[in-house]
Scaffold this active site. Structure first.
Site, PDB file in Angstrom:
ATOM      1  N   TRP A   1      -2.940  -2.612  -1.634  1.00  0.00           N
ATOM      2  CA  TRP A   1      -2.686  -4.025  -1.926  1.00  0.00           C
ATOM      3  C   TRP A   1      -3.381  -4.763  -0.794  1.00  0.00           C
ATOM      4  O   TRP A   1      -2.949  -4.712   0.348  1.00  0.00           O
ATOM      5  CB  TRP A   1      -1.189  -4.305  -1.930  1.00  0.00           C
TER       6      TRP A   1
ATOM      7  N   GLU B   1       5.853 -13.991 -13.507  1.00  0.00           N
ATOM      8  CA  GLU B   1       5.215 -12.882 -12.815  1.00  0.00           C
ATOM      9  C   GLU B   1       4.668 -11.817 -13.752  1.00  0.00           C
ATOM     10  O   GLU B   1       3.713 -11.138 -13.395  1.00  0.00           O
ATOM     11  CB  GLU B   1       6.141 -12.265 -11.766  1.00  0.00           C
TER      12      GLU B   1
ATOM     13  N   CYS C   1       0.849  -1.189   0.000  1.00  0.00           N
ATOM     14  CA  CYS C   1       0.000   0.000   0.000  1.00  0.00           C
ATOM     15  C   CYS C   1       0.890   1.245   0.000  1.00  0.00           C
ATOM     16  O   CYS C   1       1.965   1.259   0.588  1.00  0.00           O
ATOM     17  CB  CYS C   1      -0.947   0.109   1.176  1.00  0.00           C
TER      18      CYS C   1
ATOM     19  N   ASN D   1      -1.132   1.851   5.888  1.00  0.00           N
ATOM     20  CA  ASN D   1      -0.348   0.815   5.200  1.00  0.00           C
ATOM     21  C   ASN D   1       0.176  -0.122   6.281  1.00  0.00           C
ATOM     22  O   ASN D   1       0.945   0.302   7.135  1.00  0.00           O
ATOM     23  CB  ASN D   1       0.802   1.510   4.446  1.00  0.00           C
ATOM     24  N   GLY D   2      -0.285  -1.368   6.249  1.00  0.00           N
ATOM     25  CA  GLY D   2       0.172  -2.322   7.258  1.00  0.00           C
ATOM     26  C   GLY D   2      -0.954  -3.240   7.677  1.00  0.00           C
ATOM     27  O   GLY D   2      -1.954  -3.366   6.975  1.00  0.00           O
TER      28      GLY D   2
ATOM     29  N   ARG E   1       3.536   0.012  -5.053  1.00  0.00           N
ATOM     30  CA  ARG E   1       3.351  -0.589  -3.730  1.00  0.00           C
ATOM     31  C   ARG E   1       2.020  -1.338  -3.605  1.00  0.00           C
ATOM     32  O   ARG E   1       1.754  -1.982  -2.585  1.00  0.00           O
ATOM     33  CB  ARG E   1       3.408   0.497  -2.643  1.00  0.00           C
TER      34      ARG E   1
ATOM     35  N   LYS F   1      10.768 -14.357 -13.746  1.00  0.00           N
ATOM     36  CA  LYS F   1      10.435 -13.156 -14.536  1.00  0.00           C
ATOM     37  C   LYS F   1       9.274 -13.444 -15.474  1.00  0.00           C
ATOM     38  O   LYS F   1       8.347 -12.650 -15.590  1.00  0.00           O
ATOM     39  CB  LYS F   1      11.635 -12.673 -15.373  1.00  0.00           C
TER      40      LYS F   1
ATOM     41  N   GLU G   1      15.655 -17.470 -11.893  1.00  0.00           N
ATOM     42  CA  GLU G   1      15.272 -16.061 -12.031  1.00  0.00           C
ATOM     43  C   GLU G   1      14.560 -15.813 -13.369  1.00  0.00           C
ATOM     44  O   GLU G   1      13.564 -15.087 -13.429  1.00  0.00           O
ATOM     45  CB  GLU G   1      16.533 -15.183 -11.882  1.00  0.00           C
TER      46      GLU G   1
ATOM     47  N   LYS H   1       5.386  -4.052  -5.242  1.00  0.00           N
ATOM     48  CA  LYS H   1       6.847  -3.939  -5.280  1.00  0.00           C
ATOM     49  C   LYS H   1       7.475  -4.217  -3.928  1.00  0.00           C
ATOM     50  O   LYS H   1       8.537  -4.794  -3.841  1.00  0.00           O
ATOM     51  CB  LYS H   1       7.215  -2.530  -5.754  1.00  0.00           C
TER      52      LYS H   1
ATOM     53  N   HIS I   1      15.471 -36.355 -13.907  1.00  0.00           N
ATOM     54  CA  HIS I   1      14.848 -36.953 -12.722  1.00  0.00           C
ATOM     55  C   HIS I   1      13.369 -36.569 -12.614  1.00  0.00           C
ATOM     56  O   HIS I   1      12.791 -36.636 -11.538  1.00  0.00           O
ATOM     57  CB  HIS I   1      15.611 -36.530 -11.460  1.00  0.00           C
TER      58      HIS I   1
HETATM   59  C1  F6R Z   1      10.506 -10.478  -8.435  1.00  0.00           C
HETATM   60  C2  F6R Z   1      10.411  -9.583  -7.298  1.00  0.00           C
HETATM   61  C3  F6R Z   1      10.208 -10.165  -5.942  1.00  0.00           C
HETATM   62  C4  F6R Z   1      11.185  -9.512  -4.955  1.00  0.00           C
HETATM   63  C5  F6R Z   1      10.876  -9.989  -3.525  1.00  0.00           C
HETATM   64  C6  F6R Z   1      11.877  -9.444  -2.525  1.00  0.00           C
HETATM   65  O1  F6R Z   1      10.719  -9.788  -9.612  1.00  0.00           O
HETATM   66  O2  F6R Z   1      10.498  -8.401  -7.441  1.00  0.00           O
HETATM   67  O3  F6R Z   1      10.354 -11.542  -5.959  1.00  0.00           O
HETATM   68  O4  F6R Z   1      12.481  -9.834  -5.331  1.00  0.00           O
HETATM   69  O5  F6R Z   1       9.593  -9.598  -3.171  1.00  0.00           O
HETATM   70  O6  F6R Z   1      11.847  -8.056  -2.508  1.00  0.00           O
HETATM   71  P1  F6R Z   1      13.037  -7.216  -1.887  1.00  0.00           P
HETATM   72  O7  F6R Z   1      14.237  -7.453  -2.700  1.00  0.00           O
HETATM   73  O8  F6R Z   1      12.558  -5.792  -1.955  1.00  0.00           O
HETATM   74  O9  F6R Z   1      13.225  -7.688  -0.473  1.00  0.00           O
END
Ligand code: F6R
Length: 615
Positions: free
Chosen positions: A75, A495, A2, A101-102, A27, A492, A488, A610, A511
Site C-alpha cells: 500500500w 468505500e 503492506c 512495512n512502514g 493490508r 460503507k 456508518e 485494512k 439546515h
Molecule cells: C471502514 C474501515 C475503516 C476502519 C479504520 C479504523 O470500513 O474499515 O474506516 O474502521 O481504518 O481501523 P481500526 O478499527 O482497525 O483502528
C-alpha cells in the site's frame, strides 16, 4: 499497511509466500513482489497490481525454485505504485534484498549521504534507502548482516517491520520491528515470517510476536535469537500457541469476505458477550473493567479515540454511556486529538477502539493520553495487537478475523463490548433502575437472534439495491442512537461502491442538505419506533414533499413509514440503545449489493487497506 511474508526451511518457498501474500492482501494491494534464493542467485519478480498479477508474471517463465524467500504486498506511501517501487528491493551490490512495512521518515537525509558515498537508487522508496544503509554499514564496519541491521536501524526514524537476507549467507533471514506487526512461525527446522499469523497457520500454530524495537536473526538449525535494537540486550522469546484456525480466515462458501462477515454477526456478537453477560443472574463480568473499577467509577469523563468505523462505534458509545451510566463522554478522531494539544487529566478514562489494533493515529493518541497520566482502556479485535499491548487494560471483541476491508462485524461487536461496560457502570452507579438494567441485559442476550432475523431481508435489499445502483449520491439520516449508524451506512457505501454518500442527523437536513433533494436522490432514513419516531416521521414528510426517494429502516410491523416511503426494510424491535446493532445490518447489505452490482472489488476497494499503520 503492506503485508510481508518470508520463509526459510526445506519446503518450496514460492507457494507458501504467494498464498501468504494473498491472505495479507487486506493490508495493501497496489503492487506485489517476491524474491527467492534458488541455490545460486536471487530471483526477484515484482509488479504493480495484485498478487494474482504477480502470479501471472511468475508463470511466464520466472524460476520459482528455492526454499528461502521473502514477499510483499504494498500500500504505497513513498513513490507511486509501479513495478520499480514495488518490494522487494536490492542493495546496490545485489547481495542484500529487503521487504518493509512502514515508513522511514528521515530517508531523504540518509539517501543524500549515501549518494555522496556513491550509491545509486532506482526507486523513489524509503525502503531502498534502508537496504543500502545496511549494506553501507556491512562494508564500512565489516559486520555480519544482523549487526549491520541493528546499527542501521539505530540511525533511522520511523516505523518498520522488515525482513532482509544476504545471498552469500542463504541460511538466515534477519527481521526487525518498530510500529508495524511481525510474527515468526516456528516449524520443525523451518521458519515463517508474516505481518500476521494467517500465512503460516496450516504449517504451524507456534509463533513469536516480535515487540517494538526488537530484532531477530532467524538461522536454520538454531533457535531464534531476539535482541533489543537499541541496547543489544538478549530477550527471552515468548512463544505462543495460536488458537486461530484456517476456516476462520477463508470465505466458507460466500462470494466475498464482507458478506461472510456480515452473516457472521449473530455468532460474533454472541462470542463477544459469552462468559461476560450472565443475564439471568443480572451480572456482567469483564476482567479488564473489574480490575480497574475505581478508575471507571471515579472518571470525570470518558474520552473515546478511534478512526473510521471504530469512531462511529465510539459515537454510539457516547449515547450509551451518557444515557445509561450518566458519565460525560467526548469522542475524538484519533488523528485530530493527537495534534491539537487536548486537555487530558489523570481523572480521565480514555477508551481506544480499533479492530486491527494497529491504527497509527489511534496508537499515537493512546501514547499521548498515557503521557498525561490518563488510564487508557483498549477495545480491540486482533489479539496481541500493538494497541492491545499498549493500553493499560482492555476488552477484546472476539469477532474473529475481519478480512473484508469494509468493517462490519467489528462495528457491531465493538458496540456490544461498549454496551456491556456502560451497563456494568450504570448498575454500580445506580443510574439505571433495577428493572431497566435487567431488561437491557435480557435484550442484549437476544440481539444475536434478532440480527439473524434482520439478515432475512437480504433478498428484498438486493431488489432495492438494483433500483438505486446507478444513483450518483445518497443521503443517510438518523437521530439519536441511530445518527452514528447513518454515518456508518454512508461510509460503507462510499468505500466499496465509490458512490458519494453523506450521513446526517435527520433534523440537520433542513439546515443545508435538503437543498440536494430531488427525485434522483435516494435517502435512507432510520426510523425505528423508539428513536424520536414522531420527529423522524416529520423529516420523512419533508423529504417526500421534495420528491426524494425514501428507503426507511423501520421496526417490524411499522405502517406509518410504509405509507410514506418508497421502500421499507424491517428490523426486529429492541430497546433503543441496542437498536444500532440491528439497524446497521440492512445498511451493510445495501452497500454490499450495490457494490457487487456495480462490479466493484468489494473486499479490496481501491486506495484502501485494512490496517492503517501510517498516519
Ligand atoms: C471502514 C474501515 C475503516 C476502519 C479504520 C479504523 O470500513 O474499515 O474506516 O474502521 O481504518 O481501523 P481500526 O478499527 O482497525 O483502528
Amino acid at each position: 499497511m503492506c503485508g510481508i511474508v518470508g520463509y526459510i526451511g526445506n519446503r518450496e518457498a514460492y507457494p507458501i509466500i504467494l498464498n501468504g501474500l494473498k491472505r495479507l492482501e487486506y493490508r495493501g494491494y497496489d503492487s506485489a513482489g517476491i524474491a527467492l534464493y534458488d541455490g545460486n542467485d536471487i530471483q526477484l519478480c515484482k509488479t504493480k497490481g495484485k498478487v494474482a498479477d504477480l502470479e501471472t508474471k511468475f508463470s511466464a517463465g520466472i524460476s520459482t525454485n528455492g526454499s528461502l524467500g521473502i514477499g510483499h504486498t504494498r500500500w504505497a506511501t513513498h513513490g507511486v505504485p509501479n513495478d520499480v517501487n514495488s518490494h522487494p528491493h536490492y542493495s546496490n551490490s545485489g547481495n542484500l534484498v529487503i521487504i518493509h512495512n512502514g515508513i522511514i521518515e528521515n530517508y531523504e537525509t540518509i539517501k543524500q549521504e549515501l549518494i555522496k558515498r556513491g550509491y545509486t537508487f532506482k526507486s523513489d522508496t524509503d525502503t531502498e534507502v534502508l537496504v543500502n544503509l545496511i549494506e553501507e554499514v556491512m562494508n564500512h564496519e565489516d559486520t555480519k548482516l544482523g549487526k549491520a541491521v541493528q546499527i542501521a536501524l539505530n540511525e533511522v526514524v520511523g516505523a518498520y517491520a522488515i525482513a532482509v537476507f544476504d545471498k552469500r549467507k542463504p541460511n538466515e533471514i534477519v527481521v526487525a520491528k518498530l510500529g508495524s506487526p511481525l510474527a515468526i512461525g516456528l516449524g520443525n527446522d523451518e521458519f515463517f515470517i508474516a505481518s500476521d499469523a494467517s500465512p503460516f497457520l496450516e504449517y504451524t500454530k507456534t509463533a513469536i510476536y516480535l515487540k517494538d524495537e526488537e530484532m531477530a536473526v532467524i538461522r536454520l538449525g538454531r533457535d531464534v535469537k531476539i535482541r533489543k535494537i537499541k541496547d543489544d540486550q538478549l530477550v527471552d522469546p515468548y512463544i505462543q500457541r495460536l488458537k486461530l484456525n484456517l476456516e476462520q480466515i477463508e470465505k466458507g462458501g460466500y462470494d466475498h469476505f464482507m458478506l461472510k462477515e456480515i452473516y457472521e454477526q449473530p455468532h460474533a456478537i454472541k462470542d463477544t458477550y459469552r462468559g461476560r453477560l450472565l443475564a439471568n443472574k443480572g451480572i456482567i463480568k469483564m476482567s479488564g473493567v473489574d480490575d480497574n473499577l475505581e478508575k471507571f467509577m471515579n472518571a470525570q469523563r470518558i474520552l473515546i479515540v478511534a478512526c473510521g468505523t471504530s469512531w462511529h462505534a465510539g459515537l454510539v458509545a457516547e449515547y450509551i454511556f451518557e444515557d445509561l451510566a450518566r458519565i460525560p463522554v467526548e469522542v475524538e478522531y484519533a488523528s485530530e486529538f493527537r495534534y491539537r494539544n487536548p486537555i487530558i487529566t489523570e481523572k480521565d478514562v480514555v477508551i481506544a477502539i480499533s479492530q486491527s489494533g494497529e491504527t497509527a493515529d489511534t496508537l499515537a493518541a493512546i501514547k499521548l493520553a498515557k503521557s498525561k497520566g490518563a488510564f487508557v482502556f483498549g477495545v480491540c479485535n486482533v489479539v496481541g495487537s500493538t494497541i492491545a499491548r499498549e493500553t493499560d487494560a482492555g476488552a477484546y471483541t472476539h469477532a474473529g478475523p475481519e478480512i473484508g476491508v469494509a468493517s462490519t462485524k467489528a462495528f457491531t461487536t465493538q458496540i456490544t463490548v461498549l454496551t456491556l461496560i456502560a451497563l456494568k457502570l450504570a448498575k454500580l452507579k445506580g443510574s439505571l433502575s433495577q428493572s431497566d438494567y435487567h431488561y437491557h441485559l435480557q435484550e442484549l442476550e437476544l440481539i444475536p437472534q434478532k440480527v439473524e432475523q434482520a439478515l432475512k431481508s437480504d433478498v428484498h435489499i438486493q431488489m432495492i439495491a438494483e433500483t438505486y445502483m446507478n444513483a450518483r449520491n445518497f443521503l443517510y439520516l438518523g437521530r439519536g442512537y441511530n445518527f452514528p449508524v447513518a454515518l456508518e451506512g454512508a461510509l460503507k457505501l462510499k468505500e466499496i461502491s465509490y458512490i458519494h454518500a453523506e450521513g446526517y442527523p435527520a433534523a440537520e437536513m433542513k439546515h443545508g442538505p435538503i437543498a440536494l433533494i430531488d427525485e434522483n436522490m435516494p435517502i435512507v432514513v432510520i426510523a425505528t419506533k423508539k428513536g424520536h419516531y414522531e420527529k423522524i416521521l416529520s423529516n420523512i414528510q419533508e423529504i417526500k414533499s421534495r420528491s426524494g426517494k425514501i428507503i426507511g429502516i423501520v421496526t417490524e410491523g411499522d405502517e406509518n413509514v410504509r405509507d410514506l416511503a418508497d421502500h421499507v426494510i424491517e428490523v426486529p424491535e429492541t430497546v433503543e440503545s441496542l437498536s444500532p446493532l440491528l439497524t446497521t445490518i440492512p445498511l451493510q447489505l445495501l452497500s454490499y449489493h450495490i457494490a457487487v452490482m456495480l462490479g466493484k472489488n468489494v473486499d479490496q476497494p481501491r486506495n484502501l487497506a485494512k490496517s492503517v499503520t501510517v498516519e
